[in-house]
Design an enzyme around this catalytic site. Sequence first.
Site, PDB file in Angstrom:
ATOM      1  N   LYS A 193      33.370 -18.563  10.439  1.00  0.00           N
ATOM      2  CA  LYS A 193      33.260 -18.026  11.807  1.00  0.00           C
ATOM      3  C   LYS A 193      34.011 -18.917  12.790  1.00  0.00           C
ATOM      4  O   LYS A 193      34.461 -18.450  13.852  1.00  0.00           O
ATOM      5  CB  LYS A 193      31.788 -17.870  12.210  1.00  0.00           C
ATOM      6  CG  LYS A 193      30.937 -19.130  12.134  1.00  0.00           C
ATOM      7  CD  LYS A 193      30.947 -19.946  13.403  1.00  0.00           C
ATOM      8  CE  LYS A 193      30.121 -21.207  13.240  1.00  0.00           C
ATOM      9  NZ  LYS A 193      30.117 -22.045  14.463  1.00  0.00           N
ATOM     10  N   THR A 216      29.667 -17.748  18.525  1.00  0.00           N
ATOM     11  CA  THR A 216      30.791 -18.670  18.628  1.00  0.00           C
ATOM     12  C   THR A 216      32.032 -18.005  19.209  1.00  0.00           C
ATOM     13  O   THR A 216      32.869 -18.676  19.808  1.00  0.00           O
ATOM     14  CB  THR A 216      31.117 -19.260  17.240  1.00  0.00           C
ATOM     15  OG1 THR A 216      29.897 -19.640  16.592  1.00  0.00           O
ATOM     16  CG2 THR A 216      31.981 -20.484  17.360  1.00  0.00           C
TER      17      THR A 216
END
Length: 330
Positions: free
Chosen positions: A189, A246
Amino acid sequence: MSRIAILGAGAWGTALALALARRGGHELVLWSHSAPLADQLNDLGENLPYLPGFTLPADIQVTSDLPGAIFEADILLCVTPSQHVRGIISHIAPLLTRDQILVSASKGLEESTFLRMSQVIASITDNPCAVLSGPSFAQEVALGYPTAIVAAAATSTLAQIIQREFSSSLLRIYTNNDVTGVELGGALKNVIALSSGVVHGLNLGHNSAAALITRGIAEITRLSVACGGRRQTLAGLSGIGDLVLTCTGNLSRNRSVGIELGKGRHLPDILAGLNGKVAEGIQSTTAALGLAARYGVEMPITEQMDAILHHNKSPKDAIRDLMTRPGREE
């Protein structure tokens, strides 16, 4: 009462120390590789370089003595940058007793070997090992905002130990036995977050951001499944949960680096401004492509991010090349 050694006094290690201290019931020691930082933490009770604004409780022992930190610890929580995990575990391995539990909270892949952190640890010691991952900005954990993350281990017994020892009214721990999926979700990610930052830095709008995140989870899932992870794991906290956080949150270091790249700044200048802080996605991009080549998995976003980071490709050209790829079925 368990003795927990937190190895790494960066923002995330400090935040976890604060969360565990707030929970109570543990003897805590926070280890810093930097003796001056350990001295500062002991003198001021505040981590000025990495997590300013929070006072460490006096009952958290802070030290730069690694053997002393792990002595008689029941759980060793490794929160160092991923590229330093091998060195630290190699250093302490001869000192470990068989029942000491290692927990990795480092979200990255080893750049030279493409190994996940639990694999790095297992290559050095056969001590029981678990991992922690999920959507969790250090500052918000330190503030005591409710947070949910995942403890993954090969056995449910070990995962439940971590769940029991770390859970509190502010930190909810779920268990999972898909270590591969949980770790890869946490590491990959960061690569997509860099890309999301590039989109923001180019002022390409919400449509582009939504497409990037959605296609990002698709390629993360493809690689994770090829490596033995489960598709449903990537639909959970350590996958889509951590990715959305994120890619959209202003506290994301990887996203911030991507934003600056999108604005046209050069990577060395951006890294100089981090003042020693680490954006894990930079090294993980290289490792992700190595894994993708090994398993024959297509990762177009990661490929373009690597070209921007390491081959001086223009972010605008990278976006154009993503958009003009041959059409396909979703």
